[in-house]
Design a protein around this motif. Sequence first.
Motif, PDB file in Angstrom:
ATOM      1  N   ASN A  26      16.772  -0.109  -3.014  1.00 26.30           N
ATOM      2  CA  ASN A  26      16.093  -0.114  -1.717  1.00 26.30           C
ATOM      3  C   ASN A  26      14.574  -0.224  -1.852  1.00 26.30           C
ATOM      4  O   ASN A  26      13.853  -0.123  -0.867  1.00 26.30           O
ATOM      5  CB  ASN A  26      16.456   1.139  -0.914  1.00 26.30           C
ATOM      6  CG  ASN A  26      16.076   2.437  -1.656  1.00 26.30           C
ATOM      7  OD1 ASN A  26      15.250   2.436  -2.559  1.00 26.30           O
ATOM      8  ND2 ASN A  26      16.704   3.529  -1.250  1.00 26.30           N
ATOM      9  N   GLY A  27      14.078  -0.424  -3.096  1.00 27.17           N
ATOM     10  CA  GLY A  27      12.644  -0.582  -3.303  1.00 27.17           C
ATOM     11  C   GLY A  27      11.894   0.734  -3.362  1.00 27.17           C
ATOM     12  O   GLY A  27      10.680   0.760  -3.170  1.00 27.17           O
ATOM     13  N   ALA A  28      12.594   1.837  -3.618  1.00 25.12           N
ATOM     14  CA  ALA A  28      11.952   3.142  -3.701  1.00 25.12           C
ATOM     15  C   ALA A  28      12.641   3.964  -4.794  1.00 25.12           C
ATOM     16  O   ALA A  28      13.339   3.422  -5.654  1.00 25.12           O
ATOM     17  CB  ALA A  28      12.009   3.864  -2.352  1.00 25.12           C
ATOM     18  N   LYS A  79      14.057   8.453  -0.911  1.00 23.71           N
ATOM     19  CA  LYS A  79      13.492   7.142  -0.573  1.00 23.71           C
ATOM     20  C   LYS A  79      11.970   7.156  -0.436  1.00 23.71           C
ATOM     21  O   LYS A  79      11.404   6.798   0.578  1.00 23.71           O
ATOM     22  CB  LYS A  79      14.119   6.607   0.722  1.00 23.71           C
ATOM     23  CG  LYS A  79      15.619   6.407   0.651  1.00 23.71           C
ATOM     24  CD  LYS A  79      16.187   5.895   1.961  1.00 23.71           C
ATOM     25  CE  LYS A  79      17.703   5.739   1.890  1.00 23.71           C
ATOM     26  NZ  LYS A  79      18.266   5.256   3.178  1.00 23.71           N
ATOM     27  N   SER A  80      11.314   7.565  -1.500  1.00 23.79           N
ATOM     28  CA  SER A  80       9.843   7.593  -1.468  1.00 23.79           C
ATOM     29  C   SER A  80       9.275   7.471  -2.871  1.00 23.79           C
ATOM     30  O   SER A  80       9.793   8.089  -3.812  1.00 23.79           O
ATOM     31  CB  SER A  80       9.343   8.894  -0.841  1.00 23.79           C
ATOM     32  OG  SER A  80       7.931   8.944  -0.883  1.00 23.79           O
ATOM     33  N   VAL A 121       1.591  -3.945   0.514  1.00 27.05           N
ATOM     34  CA  VAL A 121       2.571  -3.156   1.270  1.00 27.05           C
ATOM     35  C   VAL A 121       3.844  -3.042   0.431  1.00 27.05           C
ATOM     36  O   VAL A 121       4.247  -4.004  -0.241  1.00 27.05           O
ATOM     37  CB  VAL A 121       2.881  -3.822   2.630  1.00 27.05           C
ATOM     38  CG1 VAL A 121       3.937  -3.039   3.394  1.00 27.05           C
ATOM     39  CG2 VAL A 121       1.608  -3.933   3.462  1.00 27.05           C
ATOM     40  N   GLU A 122       4.458  -1.878   0.455  1.00 27.26           N
ATOM     41  CA  GLU A 122       5.699  -1.663  -0.286  1.00 27.26           C
ATOM     42  C   GLU A 122       6.759  -2.690   0.089  1.00 27.26           C
ATOM     43  O   GLU A 122       6.896  -3.070   1.253  1.00 27.26           O
ATOM     44  CB  GLU A 122       6.249  -0.272   0.004  1.00 27.26           C
ATOM     45  CG  GLU A 122       5.612   0.839  -0.787  1.00 27.26           C
ATOM     46  CD  GLU A 122       6.379   2.137  -0.591  1.00 27.26           C
ATOM     47  OE1 GLU A 122       6.742   2.751  -1.608  1.00 27.26           O
ATOM     48  OE2 GLU A 122       6.611   2.528   0.563  1.00 27.26           O
ATOM     49  N   GLU A 123       7.521  -3.111  -0.910  1.00 28.68           N
ATOM     50  CA  GLU A 123       8.553  -4.125  -0.690  1.00 28.68           C
ATOM     51  C   GLU A 123       9.581  -3.683   0.333  1.00 28.68           C
ATOM     52  O   GLU A 123      10.051  -4.476   1.158  1.00 28.68           O
ATOM     53  CB  GLU A 123       9.237  -4.449  -2.016  1.00 28.68           C
ATOM     54  CG  GLU A 123      10.312  -5.517  -1.915  1.00 28.68           C
ATOM     55  CD  GLU A 123      10.918  -5.884  -3.258  1.00 28.68           C
ATOM     56  OE1 GLU A 123      11.846  -6.701  -3.271  1.00 28.68           O
ATOM     57  OE2 GLU A 123      10.450  -5.342  -4.292  1.00 28.68           O
ATOM     58  N   LYS A 124       9.940  -2.403   0.342  1.00 28.08           N
ATOM     59  CA  LYS A 124      11.006  -1.939   1.240  1.00 28.08           C
ATOM     60  C   LYS A 124      10.582  -1.981   2.706  1.00 28.08           C
ATOM     61  O   LYS A 124      11.425  -1.970   3.602  1.00 28.08           O
ATOM     62  CB  LYS A 124      11.422  -0.520   0.864  1.00 28.08           C
ATOM     63  CG  LYS A 124      10.356   0.539   1.137  1.00 28.08           C
ATOM     64  CD  LYS A 124      10.890   1.928   0.880  1.00 28.08           C
ATOM     65  CE  LYS A 124       9.842   2.991   1.248  1.00 28.08           C
ATOM     66  NZ  LYS A 124      10.349   4.355   1.076  1.00 28.08           N
ATOM     67  N   GLY A 143       3.101   2.054   2.900  1.00 29.08           N
ATOM     68  CA  GLY A 143       4.265   1.795   3.741  1.00 29.08           C
ATOM     69  C   GLY A 143       3.839   1.452   5.159  1.00 29.08           C
ATOM     70  O   GLY A 143       2.689   1.111   5.425  1.00 29.08           O
ATOM     71  N   ILE A 144       4.790   1.563   6.103  1.00 29.85           N
ATOM     72  CA  ILE A 144       4.515   1.284   7.509  1.00 29.85           C
ATOM     73  C   ILE A 144       4.915   2.488   8.343  1.00 29.85           C
ATOM     74  O   ILE A 144       5.768   3.286   7.936  1.00 29.85           O
ATOM     75  CB  ILE A 144       5.271   0.027   8.003  1.00 29.85           C
ATOM     76  CG1 ILE A 144       6.780   0.173   7.763  1.00 29.85           C
ATOM     77  CG2 ILE A 144       4.719  -1.221   7.338  1.00 29.85           C
ATOM     78  CD1 ILE A 144       7.602  -0.956   8.337  1.00 29.85           C
TER      79      ILE A 144
END
Length: 806
Positions: free
Chosen positions: A152-154, A175-176, A629-632, A688-689
Motif C-alpha cells: 500500500n506504499g507505507a 499504514k504510516s 508526495v507519498e505514492e499511496k 501525505g494529503i
Amino acid sequence: MAKRNTLFIRIVEGKNLPIKDITGSSDPYCIVRIDNEAIIRTATIWKTLSPFWGEEYNVHLPPSFHTISFHVLDEDSLSRDDVIGKVSITKEALAAKPQGVDGWVNLTEIDPDEEVQGEIHLQISVLGDGDVPRILRCQVLEARDLAKKDRNGASDPFVRVRYNGKTHESAVVKKSCYPRWNESFEFELDDAPLDTPLSVEVWDWDLVSKNDFLGKVLFNIHRLQSAHQEEGWFRLVPDKPKHSQHEGTLGSLRLQLRLRDETVLPSGHYQPLTELLCQSVGPHLNGNWPDLIMLIDETTTAESRQEVASNLVKLFLGQGLAKEFLDVLFKLELDKTSEPNTLFRSNSLASKSMESFLKVAGMQYLHRLLGPLINRIFEEKKYVELDPNKVELKEAGCTGLHRVHTEAEVIQQSTSLLQSYLSELLHAINQSASYCPVALCQAFQQLYQCVNKRFPEPEYRKVKFIAVTSFLCLRFISPAIMSPKLFHLREKHADARTSRTLLLLAKAIQTIGNLDTLTCCSKEPWMVPLQPAIQLGITQLKDFISRLVSCDNSEDLGLQQRMSLQCGSMEKEGFILLHRTKDKSILMTSPFKKYYVTLSKDTLSYARTQHSKKSFFISLPRIRAVEKVEEKSFGSANVMQIISSRDNGQVETLYLDCKSVNELNQWLSALRKACSHNTDTMSSYHPGIYKGDRWSCCHQKDKADPGCDKTKHGVTLQEWYDPLDPDLESQLIYRHLIGVRQAMRKKYQEIIKPEEEDDRETLEGEKKLDGVTRLFSVLQDLQNSHTAVEEEERSKNRNFLLELQT
C-alpha cells in the motif's frame, strides 16, 4: 557566505549483467538515489548485458546527506521490473577522494535488512541518584521517512527497545511512514555492565509473514550517564551487512563521481580575482600576450581541462567578455600550430572552452535547429543501412505481400531517406543564420578572422571554414545527432534501428564539416551513394558560414550576455496533470486534469491550453515549499506539491502529477531554484494529503499541523538553462589556481628568464609581471579569508561541544 555541496555524477556503462529476459538478454536502466530518495532515472538500454549510458548530472545537495546509491533494474513491460543489484557509496568515501572516483564497481545484492531509511525522535535520560535506584528512561516520540515495506506504499511500524536482556515494544501505527508514538520505557541500571548498549529498533509489523526490519539506533549508556539526557532526531542504520551469495556475479558499473564541498565567500572577496582575469583579456593589451591566460593554459592538466574551461567560460560570459576570452585562446592555439590540418583537433584549453561556450550559450539554438528533424527520425523509425555487410533484409520488411526487399533496394531506399534527412538538416542550418545568437556569431567571426590571418596562403583557403565547422559540426551538431538525450533533445535514448539512422546522418554531417568527400568515401566506400548530397552540402555549409561571419553584430554583445546569462530565468513549461485544493479535503478518486503549466521569472501559471486567455497564477515569492508526495496518496510515485500562501494568509496546495521520476525532479529542481530567495519558507511539511479528517502520512487530525517531515529545499539538479552564479564560478576558478600555483610560478620564471638575462625589460613587461605577481597576492588573500572562515566554524563547533558537556 554559503556552503554548497555539488555532486558530479557520470553513469558511464555496465558489463557482465545477468540475464533477466527469456531472450537471453536484459533491458537495464539505473535509478540514482540520495539517501534512498530517487532523483534520477537513466534511459533504458534495450537487449544488452553491457549497456552504455554516458549520462552526466550535477546535483546540488545539503551537507546532511549520507549516501548515494545506484540501483540497476531490468525493464519489463508486462510485469514488475526485475532488480539486478546496486552500488552504494557513502559521503565519507567520496569526501576522502577530492580528485573523484572513476572506475568499475561490482553490483551487490539488495538485502531488505540494509534498505533502511529515515530518522527517529528519542529522548533518553538517566534518573535517580544516591540511595534512589537509577533508571534508564527511553521516550519514543515519533519517526519520519521510514522505508515503505507494504504494497500500500507505507508500513505498519512499531518500536522494540532492548537493554540488558530486557525488551519493551511500542504500539503498532498502521499504514504510516511518519508514525507518532509518544511512549516511554524504563530499565534499571544498577545491575547492568557499563558497556551494555541501549538498542532502539524499528520494525514493520506483518500479520502473515515475518516482520520487516526498518532500522535501529545504538546508544552508549556509559557516555549517556555523564550527560544525564540526550534528545534529538537520530538516523536509522542497517544491521551488519550479510555476506552475499551473489558476490561478483551481478556484473559491475563504471562510474565517475566527484563531491565538491565549496565554501562560497561574499562577492567582495572575489572581486580582485575577477578584475584581474578580466584585465587579462581586455582591449588594453594591444596585441601583447596576456601572461595570465597563457599560464592557466600551460599548467592545466588533461584531467581538469574540461572543468576549468567550463568555469572560465561561465565567468567571462557573466562579465560580457566571452568573445575576448575566446579570442585570446584562439591566438594562443594558432601561435603553437604550424600544421593547419591539426588546428583545434586536440583537447586543448581553447578547444574545450569553445565546446563549453557552445553548450552554455548555444543550447536553445541547437534545440530549435535540430528538434524537428530528431523528432521526425524518432517517430518514423525507418530502417536505414548503407553498409552491405550490415544489411538485414528481415528488418527492411517486404515490398509486397510476399517479396522481400533485395539488398540493392534496401540501400537505394536508405540513400533516399538519408538524403531527405540531410536536405532537411542543411535547410535548417541555412535558415538558422537569422536566429543564431549574437554571441555565437561573434565567436565564429573571431575564429574565422584569426585563422585567415594566421594562414592567408591560397592553398589554405579552406582552413578558416574548417576551423568553424570543426566546432559547429564535429563538436556540436554531430554529437547531438548521435546522442540526442545527452543534449536534452529527447527524454530517452534511441532504439537500435533509430540509433543507426542517427549515426549515419552524423557521419554525413561530419564529412560535410570536414569539407572533404574523398577521404570518407575511400575509408567507407559504402558512403559513395551519398556523395552528391554531401558535395552539395559542403557548398551550402560554406555559404552559410560566409553569411554568418559577415553579419553585422555591432550591438553591445557584453550587455546582451550579461542580461541573458548572468540574470537568467528558470523558465520551464509543458502539459502536466494538475489538482488544486483550497480549504476542502481531497475526496475525488481521480482529481487530476491536464493543464499547460508555465514557470516564468516571477510566476507559476497554468491554463487548460497553451494559448488560453484564462489562466491561474501563483506568485513565486508566495511559495513556501515544493516537495514530493507519498505514492499511496494518489497511487502515483511522481506527484509533487506546491504549498503557497494567499493574500488572507491561508495556505493553498497545488498537486502536479508528472510522467516520470525525471520530469518530477526537473520540476522540483526548477521551482526550488526559482524560489531560493524566498523568506517565508516552511521547515517541515506533510508528504501525505489531508483526506477525510486526518493527514494520510502521520494520521494527525489537525489540518494546521506543521508537518511530520523536514523540507528538502537544498536538493536541486543543475540544468543547461540555469542562470550563471558568478561567485560560485569565481570560487571554482580560485580553487583550481590554488592547486596549480606552484606550477604557475615555475612556468612564469621560465618565461621571463630570457628577458632578465638580456636585460630587455620594458614598461609593458613590467606591467605584465605586476599582473602575475598580483595574481599570487590575490590568491593568498582569498586563501587567508577561507582559513579565517574555517577557523571560525571550528571555533563554533568547539563551543557547541562545550555547551553540551556542561
